[in-house]
Motif scaffolding. Structure first.
Motif, short mmCIF file in Angstrom:
data_model
loop_
_atom_site.label_atom_id
_atom_site.label_comp_id
_atom_site.label_asym_id
_atom_site.label_seq_id
_atom_site.Cartn_x
_atom_site.Cartn_y
_atom_site.Cartn_z
N LEU A 124 1.03 -1.33 0.19
CA LEU A 124 -0.18 -0.42 0.35
C LEU A 124 0.90 1.70 -0.34
O LEU A 124 0.75 2.11 -0.50
N PHE A 125 2.26 1.37 0.64
CA PHE A 125 2.62 3.06 1.14
C PHE A 125 3.49 3.04 -0.22
O PHE A 125 3.53 3.84 -1.19
N ARG A 126 4.55 2.11 -1.10
CA ARG A 126 5.16 1.89 -2.14
C ARG A 126 3.94 2.35 -3.60
O ARG A 126 4.05 3.26 -3.99
N ALA A 127 2.45 2.33 -2.84
CA ALA A 127 1.62 1.88 -4.81
C ALA A 127 1.08 4.18 -4.01
O ALA A 127 0.80 4.05 -5.09
N ILE A 128 0.69 4.30 -2.99
CA ILE A 128 0.60 5.68 -1.82
C ILE A 128 1.85 6.47 -2.65
O ILE A 128 1.33 7.83 -2.84
N LEU A 129 2.94 6.35 -2.85
CA LEU A 129 4.22 7.32 -2.73
C LEU A 129 4.30 7.20 -4.61
O LEU A 129 4.37 7.95 -4.64
N ASN A 130 3.92 6.12 -5.02
CA ASN A 130 3.88 6.35 -6.82
C ASN A 130 2.67 6.52 -7.16
O ASN A 130 2.59 6.90 -8.21
N MET A 131 1.90 7.34 -6.29
CA MET A 131 0.24 7.94 -7.19
C MET A 131 -0.04 6.22 -7.57
O MET A 131 -0.67 6.79 -9.17
N CYS A 132 -0.22 5.80 -7.96
CA CYS A 132 -1.16 4.08 -8.45
C CYS A 132 -1.60 3.08 -7.79
O CYS A 132 -1.65 2.23 -8.00
N VAL A 133 -2.61 3.47 -6.34
CA VAL A 133 -3.14 3.19 -6.31
C VAL A 133 -4.43 1.96 -6.43
O VAL A 133 -4.86 1.18 -6.45
N GLU A 134 -4.69 3.60 -7.30
CA GLU A 134 -5.95 2.65 -8.23
C GLU A 134 -5.60 1.68 -9.27
O GLU A 134 -4.33 1.59 -9.60
N ALA A 135 -6.45 0.50 -9.30
CA ALA A 135 -6.26 0.15 -10.44
C ALA A 135 -6.29 -0.11 -12.04
O ALA A 135 -7.17 0.83 -12.65
N GLY A 136 -5.08 -0.32 -12.85
CA GLY A 136 -5.03 -0.13 -13.74
C GLY A 136 -4.27 1.43 -13.99
O GLY A 136 -4.09 1.81 -15.74
N LYS A 137 -4.04 1.91 -13.00
CA LYS A 137 -3.52 3.69 -13.12
C LYS A 137 -1.37 3.43 -13.23
O LYS A 137 -1.03 2.32 -12.45
N MET A 138 -0.51 3.74 -14.32
CA MET A 138 1.17 3.24 -14.37
C MET A 138 1.21 3.25 -13.25
O MET A 138 1.13 4.81 -13.06
N CYS A 139 2.32 3.19 -12.75
CA CYS A 139 3.23 4.14 -11.04
C CYS A 139 4.00 5.31 -11.82
O CYS A 139 4.74 4.68 -12.95
N MET A 140 4.41 5.65 -10.42
CA MET A 140 5.79 6.93 -11.04
C MET A 140 6.70 6.12 -11.64
O MET A 140 7.66 6.48 -12.56
N SER A 141 7.13 4.97 -11.00
CA SER A 141 8.60 4.31 -10.66
C SER A 141 8.44 3.61 -11.99
O SER A 141 9.66 3.30 -13.03
N GLU A 142 7.20 3.48 -12.74
CA GLU A 142 7.12 2.66 -14.54
C GLU A 142 7.52 3.16 -15.16
O GLU A 142 8.26 3.18 -16.34
N MET A 143 7.17 5.07 -14.87
CA MET A 143 6.99 6.02 -15.68
C MET A 143 8.38 6.64 -16.10
O MET A 143 9.06 6.83 -17.04
N MET A 144 9.45 6.35 -14.69
CA MET A 144 10.87 6.94 -14.78
C MET A 144 11.33 5.61 -15.51
O MET A 144 12.82 6.27 -16.67
N ALA A 145 10.73 4.11 -15.28
CA ALA A 145 11.79 3.78 -15.73
C ALA A 145 11.78 3.77 -17.44
O ALA A 145 12.32 2.99 -18.66
N ILE A 146 10.59 3.92 -18.08
CA ILE A 146 9.93 4.49 -19.60
C ILE A 146 11.13 5.55 -20.42
O ILE A 146 12.01 5.42 -21.12
N ASP A 147 11.35 6.88 -19.07
CA ASP A 147 11.60 8.06 -19.58
C ASP A 147 13.34 7.72 -19.38
O ASP A 147 14.11 8.26 -20.36
N ALA A 148 14.02 6.79 -18.92
CA ALA A 148 15.00 6.50 -18.24
C ALA A 148 16.34 5.26 -19.81
O ALA A 148 17.16 6.29 -20.00
N ARG A 149 15.11 5.10 -20.26
CA ARG A 149 15.67 4.46 -21.36
C ARG A 149 15.00 5.69 -22.45
O ARG A 149 15.86 5.03 -24.11
N GLY A 150 14.82 6.42 -22.45
CA GLY A 150 14.89 7.83 -23.80
C GLY A 150 13.92 7.77 -23.59
O GLY A 150 13.17 8.53 -24.93
#
Length: 391
Positions: A274-300
């Motif tokens: 839960l806390f990781r999801a709150i921090l990454n703004m993806c508690v709601e089902a189907g929402k992309m987490c900030m960490s996932e978005m940053m992983a995409i950005d890190a690859r260009g």
């Protein structure tokens, strides 16, 4: 006349009676060190301020117009001794003040692990820190204890003389986590994690609150912090476990909705993620987490196709906060130019492709594979979603 003067001062005494001196008399070692830093800095500055104020009054009195005995020297313009005093004394004060402030800033860094429990007791390997995850909600405080798998609303408890490791975030807007008896205030920001290391040295019930205005229910964002013995804290944990309440992601989304002056509540179990999801703004089902978005950005990033990446991220949570947009989640694709009802996308080494008119139903953010499963290609274009079904 003297009687009336004394009587006139009584209201000032009554006003001082309302002062809360907890900042100058804290019960936590970190707050005590911060108090000492404030006192030392104040005394160092007063070494200059007080003599200047006294000298100003003395000069004004000595050289008043009615004092005919004062020496009148209109041609005087320099004194080496006076210049040395005027420049050397403030310079020494600034050096001392800078040294004290520099050391205090590093030693009392809230991200720095504690080096001592109290002035006469150092931290040992046996002093395992108690981790507490803090979430600032509208308008209440949620405390999660990962070690015990419990949580509490608007009540915090900790053992006396045990290091505390707070990990602090917010669900929506900026707040400020502040327990004056424990340590200084630390900001809670959505999508970010702040840290605070502290310790409480005396048992008691202390006041905690938000020190940053955050809306209509701000005045009710208060909680009690209980400094307990080890046995009392174990009993408090058992009381939380006996509540029978569960705190999963669906329950959290309900709790997250704005409400004020909520009573104290305990949760016997908490979703481990839960806390990781709150921090990454993806508690709601189907929402992309900030960490996932940053992983995409890190690859260009993903070029124009990356526009669809922004759709699952709704930082202001229109649906969760009951905004004027209605209960249906709606998101805006940033960085897209819309000439009329059409979007033109340019593919590498290809001619422009004109899409059909968009269906202006709420965009749900679909169409991207999860990071790690997707390999970027030379031209990868994902159409804007028009369906409301979850991917």
């Amino acid at each position: 006349m003297r009687y009336w003067k004394t009587l006139a001062l009584l209201p000032l005494g009554l006003a001082l009676g309302g002062c809360n001196l907890v900042v100058l008399s804290p019960s936590g070692d970190v707050a005590a060190q911060q108090r000492d830093l404030v006192i030392i800095a104040t005394v160092l500055m007063l070494l200059i301020v007080v003599p200047v104020m006294v000298a100003t009054a003395m000069i004004a009195w000595r050289y008043r117009q009615s004092n005919k005995a004062a020496t009148y020297t209109p041609d005087w313009d320099h004194s080496t001794q006076l210049e040395l005093l005027i420049w050397a004394a403030p310079l020494m004060i600034i050096i001392c003040l800078g040294a004290v402030t520099w050391m205090g800033t590093h030693l009392l860094d809230p991200y720095r692990t504690l080096g001592r429990i109290s002035a006469d007791r150092a931290v040992t390997p046996q002093d395992k820190p108690l981790e507490v995850n803090v979430v600032a909600l509208d308008w209440k405080w949620l405390f999660i204890y990962p070690e015990y798998g419990i949580a509490s609303l608007n009540e915090l408890a900790a053992p006396v003389n045990r290091p505390l490791d707070f990990r602090i975030t917010s669900s929506s807007v900026m707040n400020s986590f502040y327990i004056p008896a424990l340590a200084g205030q630390i900001y809670a920001m959505p999508g970010m994690q702040s840290r605070l290391h502290a310790v409480i040295n005396k048992p008691g019930v202390y006041r905690g609150f938000s020190a940053n205005y955050s809306g209509a229910g701000f005045s009710g964002m208060r909680f009690a912090f209980h400094g307990l013995s080890d046995a009392e804290f174990a009993s408090w944990v058992e009381k939380a476990k006996a509540s029978g309440n569960q705190l999963g992601k669906p329950e959290y989304l309900t709790l997250e909705r704005p409400s004020a002056n909520e009573p104290v509540r305990y949760y016997a179990s908490v979703d481990n993620d839960l806390f990781r999801a709150i921090l990454n703004m993806c508690v709601e089902a189907g929402k992309m987490c900030m960490s996932e978005m940053m992983a995409i950005d890190a690859r260009g990033g993903m070029g124009m196709a990356g526009i669809s990446n922004t759709l699952p991220l709704a930082y202001d949570k229109f649906a969760g906060r009951g905004a004027v947009f209605g209960a249906e989640p709606s998101f805006v694709a940033g960085g897209v130019c819309l000439p009329g009802d059409q979007v033109t996308r340019m593919a590498e080494n290809s001619s422009p492709t004109v899409l059909a008119p968009l269906d202006w139903t709420p965009l749900q953010g679909r169409g991207l594979e999860r990071p790690g499963l997707m390999r970027p290609s030379k031209a990868s274009f994902i159409p804007l979603p028009t369906s409301k079904s979850n991917s």
